[in-house]
Design a protein around this motif. Structure first.
Motif, PDB file in Angstrom:
ATOM      1  N   THR A  21      30.834  39.513  46.313  1.00  0.00           N
ATOM      2  CA  THR A  21      30.923  39.110  44.916  1.00  0.00           C
ATOM      3  C   THR A  21      29.546  38.633  44.475  1.00  0.00           C
ATOM      4  O   THR A  21      28.624  38.536  45.274  1.00  0.00           O
ATOM      5  N   ASN A  23      27.274  35.604  42.821  1.00  0.00           N
ATOM      6  CA  ASN A  23      27.170  34.205  42.418  1.00  0.00           C
ATOM      7  C   ASN A  23      26.644  34.130  40.988  1.00  0.00           C
ATOM      8  O   ASN A  23      26.167  35.123  40.438  1.00  0.00           O
ATOM      9  N   SER A  27      22.954  36.327  42.937  1.00  0.00           N
ATOM     10  CA  SER A  27      22.823  36.582  44.371  1.00  0.00           C
ATOM     11  C   SER A  27      24.181  36.986  44.950  1.00  0.00           C
ATOM     12  O   SER A  27      25.228  36.594  44.438  1.00  0.00           O
ATOM     13  N   GLN A  29      27.415  37.101  47.447  1.00  0.00           N
ATOM     14  CA  GLN A  29      28.189  36.185  48.272  1.00  0.00           C
ATOM     15  C   GLN A  29      29.128  37.056  49.084  1.00  0.00           C
ATOM     16  O   GLN A  29      29.918  37.825  48.532  1.00  0.00           O
ATOM     17  N   THR A  31      32.075  37.547  52.059  1.00  0.00           N
ATOM     18  CA  THR A  31      33.169  36.858  52.719  1.00  0.00           C
ATOM     19  C   THR A  31      33.963  37.859  53.546  1.00  0.00           C
ATOM     20  O   THR A  31      34.247  38.965  53.092  1.00  0.00           O
ATOM     21  N   HIS A  50      38.317  29.393  46.853  1.00  0.00           N
ATOM     22  CA  HIS A  50      36.957  29.334  47.384  1.00  0.00           C
ATOM     23  C   HIS A  50      36.000  30.016  46.419  1.00  0.00           C
ATOM     24  O   HIS A  50      36.401  30.547  45.377  1.00  0.00           O
ATOM     25  N   GLN A  51      34.719  30.043  46.786  1.00  0.00           N
ATOM     26  CA  GLN A  51      33.684  30.594  45.908  1.00  0.00           C
ATOM     27  C   GLN A  51      33.971  32.032  45.502  1.00  0.00           C
ATOM     28  O   GLN A  51      33.729  32.425  44.369  1.00  0.00           O
ATOM     29  N   LYS A  52      34.516  32.843  46.414  1.00  0.00           N
ATOM     30  CA  LYS A  52      34.773  34.252  46.071  1.00  0.00           C
ATOM     31  C   LYS A  52      35.717  34.375  44.878  1.00  0.00           C
ATOM     32  O   LYS A  52      35.534  35.231  44.021  1.00  0.00           O
ATOM     33  N   ASN A  55      33.877  33.412  41.715  1.00  0.00           N
ATOM     34  CA  ASN A  55      32.972  34.504  41.342  1.00  0.00           C
ATOM     35  C   ASN A  55      33.723  35.652  40.684  1.00  0.00           C
ATOM     36  O   ASN A  55      33.276  36.206  39.682  1.00  0.00           O
TER      37      ASN A  55
END
Length: 79
Positions: A21, A23, A27, A29, A31, A50-52, A55
Motif C-alpha cells: 500500500t 503511505n 512511500s 508499506q 505487509t 493497522h497501517q495497511k 492506507n
C-alpha cells in the motif's frame, strides 16, 4: 479485473501474500497477509486497523504479490 484461473488455484493452496500500500507521503508499506477470493474479489485477513487498512481507506491503489510452488524453465520460482 477478471482473476485468472491460475491465480485462483494458487490461492486455494493457502499461500501468504505481500500487500503493498502507499503511505501518506507516497512511500510503500509492505505487509505479509492471508489472502482469499470471495466471488470475484480478493479478501485479506487482518486482526485490527493497522497501517495497511488506513492506507487503503485513504488510497485504494495496492499491489499484491504471491510466490507460487512451480518453477519456470530457468529454474526460478514463479510469482
Amino acid at each position: 479485473m477478471k482473476i485468472p484461473q491460475s491465480v485462483r488455484e494458487l490461492i486455494e493452496q493457502g499461500p501468504l501474500a505481500h500487500l503493498i500500500t502507499l503511505n501518506s507521503k507516497g512511500s510503500p508499506q509492505v505487509t505479509l497477509i492471508w489472502v482469499g477470493i470471495e466471488n470475484d474479489e480478493f479478501v485479506i485477513g487482518h486482526l485490527a486497523e493497522h497501517q495497511k487498512i488506513k492506507n487503503i481507506r485513504r488510497d485504494p491503489r495496492v499491489a499484491l504479490s504471491m510466490l507460487g510452488d512451480k518453477t519456470n524453465a530457468q529454474g526460478m520460482r514463479e510469482y
